[in-house]
Write an enzyme that holds these catalytic residues in place. Structure first.
Site: not given
Length: 496
Positions: A179, A230-231, A234, A252, A390
């Site tokens: 996805k 991603g974050g 999440t 990661e 960030e």
């Protein structure tokens, strides 16, 4: 030429069990350099369709896992050859939907192909069966495929952060459902289509859509492993969803990567100064491993600021992705632009000095797109949001420090620990690097300039779980299976 000419939006689709699948609902993806231009419409894959993709991968795994590694390598190499041939056009599509300059998109494909070739070259060694004879008998150790992999990739480097999962997963004998982000769905779909053509139906699938699709990919009991970039927030939801079936994970995540400039750093070294600028502003600062905060020793602070601004003004040229003179393009999406601008405004309102950097070479385009002029922010407090959060955009705070103990403490108190960099005499820089809490520390370089796909990459603390790239990045898509053949079946301490 500042934009790529298109007659109409391009088609994006899901690929499930080897077939292109459309959906009733679609979402538009605009050109970040010109938001009035729709690049493509991507399907809103339903949760039911996502489950179908998982079912297809689950069924395909039953036979794919028994294929020889030579067959998998052959298929992947054919896909790589076709990706190389298609790179010029695919890179243009990536720049069009993402906003990054064309040279940057071409570089992303180069890194992706480099990794895919490394995985092909090393998968045999990484997964080779081990046979050991010893005084207790015999032991066979195998590295077996895990099963269905759910791969979720972000928008900032959609090709490399998808292929970093696809290549080792398939080569190790797994099947996969990917996805991608709705902010960069086009080029990665074309890449998956090329790869899927070389593999049996169901081995690799791609779906698009909203959060419910992500929930299906992370909670479905037929999924054995999740690979997510991603974050951090999440990732916390993903871990909760996956906990019911104890799935394997490679995560990661975000980082607040620091660059530590030692007092022995030569501010007159133009090459190194240019490298620092690039490590701050490549891909408009939208890289997880970019240098997002800089700590400069007080003894060289004034000279560093002067030389840094000179180097930045020489390298930074803000424009459309297809302008050959552009080095920094727009931010990928409106929300990200507003977030970064809010951080800069907050710092300015608190008394920080904000220095605009570089040249705007497409003024008209700049006004209509998601552009931000890169900025250097001076005089921040160590706890200001622009320092501790960030930014993921074209701004960087520069802070002064007095002794190395102070800056190491400032670095390590962060909840993140993805990458870092130390700039100065090599021996001294290595000593500092050994004390830094990070998955990767680079010496006199940073960001993708210091990336080497031959070695593992990942974060510590809340910057991730597991490693990608290198042999570790292949092994992470396998299960270790130990088969013991003991000589003595009776143990002396067990009574008759």
């Amino acid at each position: 030429m500042t934009t790529m000419e298109t007659n109409q939006p391009l088609a994006v689709y899901a690929i499930i069990n080897g077939e292109k699948v459309e959906s009733e609902q679609q979402f538009p993806r605009e050109n970040p350099a010109n938001p009035n231009e729709i690049v493509c419409y991507a399907p809103v894959t339903t949760r039911e369709q996502a489950a179908q993709a998982i079912d297809a991968a689950y069924e395909a795994f039953k036979t794919w896992k028994w294929t020889s590694v030579d067959d998998r390598i052959t298929r992947m190499r054919r896909a790589i050859a076709k990706l190389k041939e298609a790179t010029p056009e695919l890179a243009r599509l990536l720049s069009l939907e993402h906003g990054k300059p064309l040279y940057d998109s071409e570089g992303e494909f180069a890194i992706s192909i480099m990794w895919m070739e490394f995985a092909c070259d090393n998968v045999k060694e990484a997964t080779q069966e081990e046979y050991k004879e010893h005084e207790k008998g015999k032991t066979i150790i195998t590295h077996d495929p895990i099963g269905v992999v759910s791969a979720i990739s972000p928008w900032n480097y959609p090709i490399s952060l998808s292929t970093i999962k696809i290549a080792p997963a398939l080569l190790a004998g797994n099947t996969l459902v990917l996805k991608p982000s709705p902010f960069a769905p086009l080029a990665v779909t074309k890449v998956v289509e090329i790869i899927a053509h070389e593999f049996p139906p169901g081995v690799i699938n791609i779906v698009h859509g909203e959060a419910d699709v992500g929930v299906e990919l992370t909670s479905n009991p037929k999924v054995a492993k999740i690979a997510f970039t991603g974050g951090t927030n999440t990732a916390k939801h993903i871990m909760k969803a996956a906990s019911e079936t104890i799935k394997k994970m490679t995560l990661e995540l975000g980082g607040n990567d620091a660059a530590i400039i030692l007092p022995g750093f030569d501010v007159n070294n133009k090459k190194d100064m240019r490298r620092i600028v690039i490590s701050n502003f490549l891909t408009a600062g939208q890289i997880c491993m970019i240098a997002k905060r800089m700590y400069v020793h007080r003894s060289i602070y004034d000279d560093f600021v002067k030389k840094y601004v000179e180097a930045a003004n020489q390298w930074i040229r803000v424009g459309g992705p297809f302008n050959p003179n552009t080095t920094v393009g727009p931010v990928n999406n409106k929300n990200q632009k507003e977030y970064v601008q809010k951080l800069v405004d907050d710092a300015r309102n608190k008394g920080a000095e904000v220095i605009k950097l570089g040249e705007i070479i497409d003024p008209e385009l700049f006004e209509q797109g998601y552009f931000l002029q890169p900025t250097l922010v001076l005089g921040c407090d160590y706890r200001d949001p622009i320092v501790v959060e960030e930014q993921f955009g074209p701004t960087v705070p520069l802070l002064v420090y007095d002794d190395i103990e102070q800056v190491i403490e400032l670095h390590n108190e962060s909840i993140y620990g993805l990458t870092s960099s130390v700039w100065g005499p090599e021996e001294e820089a290595i000593k500092v690097a050994r004390r830094i809490e990070a998955g990767t520390t680079m010496i006199n370089t940073a960001a993708v300039q210091g990336l080497d796909v031959r070695f593992p990459f990942g974060g510590v603390k809340q910057s991730g779980v597991g490693r990608e790239y290198g042999i570790d990045g292949i092994i992470s898509y396998t299960e270790t299976h130990v088969i013991n053949l003991p000589i003595e079946l009776d143990l002396p301490y067990i009574p008759e």
